[in-house]
Design a protein around this motif. Structure first.
Motif, mmCIF file in Angstrom:
data_model
loop_
_atom_site.group_PDB
_atom_site.id
_atom_site.type_symbol
_atom_site.label_atom_id
_atom_site.label_comp_id
_atom_site.label_asym_id
_atom_site.label_seq_id
_atom_site.Cartn_x
_atom_site.Cartn_y
_atom_site.Cartn_z
ATOM 1 N N SER A 152 0.823 -1.199 0.000
ATOM 2 C CA SER A 152 0.000 0.000 0.000
ATOM 3 C C SER A 152 0.862 1.255 0.000
ATOM 4 O O SER A 152 0.589 2.212 -0.735
ATOM 5 N N ALA A 153 1.921 1.253 0.805
ATOM 6 C CA ALA A 153 2.801 2.410 0.894
ATOM 7 C C ALA A 153 3.501 2.669 -0.440
ATOM 8 O O ALA A 153 3.611 3.822 -0.887
ATOM 9 N N GLU A 154 3.984 1.617 -1.095
ATOM 10 C CA GLU A 154 4.672 1.784 -2.375
ATOM 11 C C GLU A 154 3.695 2.223 -3.472
ATOM 12 O O GLU A 154 4.011 3.085 -4.294
ATOM 13 N N PHE A 155 2.522 1.630 -3.458
ATOM 14 C CA PHE A 155 1.479 2.025 -4.402
ATOM 15 C C PHE A 155 1.182 3.512 -4.265
ATOM 16 O O PHE A 155 1.138 4.252 -5.259
ATOM 17 N N ASN A 156 0.996 3.975 -3.051
ATOM 18 C CA ASN A 156 0.646 5.376 -2.816
ATOM 19 C C ASN A 156 1.796 6.314 -3.176
ATOM 20 O O ASN A 156 1.577 7.413 -3.691
ATOM 21 N N ARG A 157 3.041 5.877 -2.918
ATOM 22 C CA ARG A 157 4.196 6.716 -3.245
ATOM 23 C C ARG A 157 4.287 6.929 -4.761
ATOM 24 O O ARG A 157 4.468 8.060 -5.225
ATOM 25 N N LEU A 158 4.159 5.849 -5.518
ATOM 26 C CA LEU A 158 4.261 5.952 -6.970
ATOM 27 C C LEU A 158 3.083 6.729 -7.566
ATOM 28 O O LEU A 158 3.264 7.541 -8.474
ATOM 29 N N ALA A 159 1.889 6.486 -7.045
ATOM 30 C CA ALA A 159 0.709 7.171 -7.565
ATOM 31 C C ALA A 159 0.780 8.673 -7.311
ATOM 32 O O ALA A 159 0.387 9.483 -8.167
ATOM 33 N N ALA A 160 1.290 9.064 -6.145
ATOM 34 C CA ALA A 160 1.366 10.483 -5.804
ATOM 35 C C ALA A 160 2.348 11.228 -6.696
ATOM 36 O O ALA A 160 2.187 12.438 -6.927
ATOM 37 N N ALA A 161 3.358 10.522 -7.212
ATOM 38 C CA ALA A 161 4.380 11.179 -8.031
ATOM 39 C C ALA A 161 4.099 11.101 -9.523
ATOM 40 O O ALA A 161 4.877 11.634 -10.319
ATOM 41 N N ASP A 162 3.018 10.469 -9.916
ATOM 42 C CA ASP A 162 2.737 10.240 -11.335
ATOM 43 C C ASP A 162 1.882 11.376 -11.899
ATOM 44 O O ASP A 162 0.722 11.529 -11.518
ATOM 45 N N PRO A 163 2.416 12.171 -12.849
ATOM 46 C CA PRO A 163 1.627 13.274 -13.418
ATOM 47 C C PRO A 163 0.436 12.782 -14.244
ATOM 48 O O PRO A 163 -0.512 13.539 -14.451
ATOM 49 N N LEU A 164 0.479 11.531 -14.730
ATOM 50 C CA LEU A 164 -0.647 11.002 -15.501
ATOM 51 C C LEU A 164 -1.905 10.875 -14.650
ATOM 52 O O LEU A 164 -3.017 10.831 -15.180
ATOM 53 N N LEU A 165 -1.713 10.827 -13.317
ATOM 54 C CA LEU A 165 -2.847 10.664 -12.418
ATOM 55 C C LEU A 165 -3.320 11.991 -11.832
ATOM 56 O O LEU A 165 -4.090 12.006 -10.873
ATOM 57 N N SER A 166 -2.864 13.092 -12.427
ATOM 58 C CA SER A 166 -3.232 14.413 -11.899
ATOM 59 C C SER A 166 -4.585 14.890 -12.414
ATOM 60 O O SER A 166 -5.029 15.982 -12.064
#
Length: 218
Positions: free
Chosen positions: A125-139
């Motif tokens: 969960s922590a790794e998923f959230n770290r990568l998702a927060a840094a991904d501009p495609l998910l903005s």
């Protein structure tokens, strides 16, 4: 329910997968598992909806093209060549439509699986959230997929059918004595070019239909 920042809505920016220690399902664990879930989530959240929207637009164009084949049928009759073109158009329309719906549903399923599994392991969960927060495609929110039209749907772009009436000459025809020669030339073109071309087209259409029938029976 969302907290206003999208953290509890997987289709909105800022989503963070919550870890649920009470969920004891053994579906995977660790940072690598979290990274894999992030990849699935990104594909379902961005890539599949974008492609589904693209196919939906193509399906709409194929649907609109039915206006042209109907115009041809109304103008020249339901010739075999027109029927073949309409059959191909219809098959293409529904293939594009089904592909759009399938890709939309796959995207939604990937988002659901990724977010569901991410809550089963704290490190994932922590790794998923770290990568998702840094991904501009998910903005941005998940792209909306227009519903591809069915066969009875209204056309998105009305077809402006051309006039079949011969235009009036801008000036009177001054050379009446040439009319007979012009008529003879037109008849020659019809018998020497148009009629053989139509016969050749009929042979091509017959071959196409024979090939299609053979594929259906094989």
């Amino acid at each position: 329910m969302s907290d206003g920042n999208g953290r509890n809505d997987p289709n909105q920016p800022g989503y963070q997968a919550p870890y649920d220690p009470s969920d004891t399902r053994d579906v995977g664990s660790g940072k690598d598992f979290g990274a894999d879930l992030y990849d699935l989530y990104t594909a379902g959240r961005v890539a599949f909806p974008e492609k589904a929207a693209l196919f939906s637009g193509w399906a709409s164009s194929a649907h609109d093209f039915a206006q042209r084949t109907q115009f041809l049928a109304d103008s020249v009759g339901r010739e075999r060549s027109v029927l073949v073109v309409e059959s191909i158009r219809e098959q293409l329309h529904f293939a594009l439509r089904d592909t759009s719906i399938t890709m939309r549903d796959i995207g939604a399923a990937l988002v659901q699986v990724a977010t569901d599994f991410a809550q089963t392991d704290e490190a994932a969960s922590a790794e998923f959230n770290r990568l998702a927060a840094a991904d501009p495609l998910l903005s941005a929110p998940t792209p909306q997929v227009p519903v591809p039209p069915g066969s009875d749907a209204p056309y998105s772009t009305p077809y402006a059918a051309p006039s079949l009436e011969a235009p009036e000459p801008e000036t009177p025809w001054p050379f009446g004595w040439l009319e007979g020669q012009v008529d003879d030339a037109v008849d020659g073109v019809r018998s020497g070019v148009i009629d053989p071309l139509q016969d050749g087209l009929g042979e091509v259409v017959d071959a196409m239909e024979g090939s299609m029938d053979q594929e259906k029976t094989s």
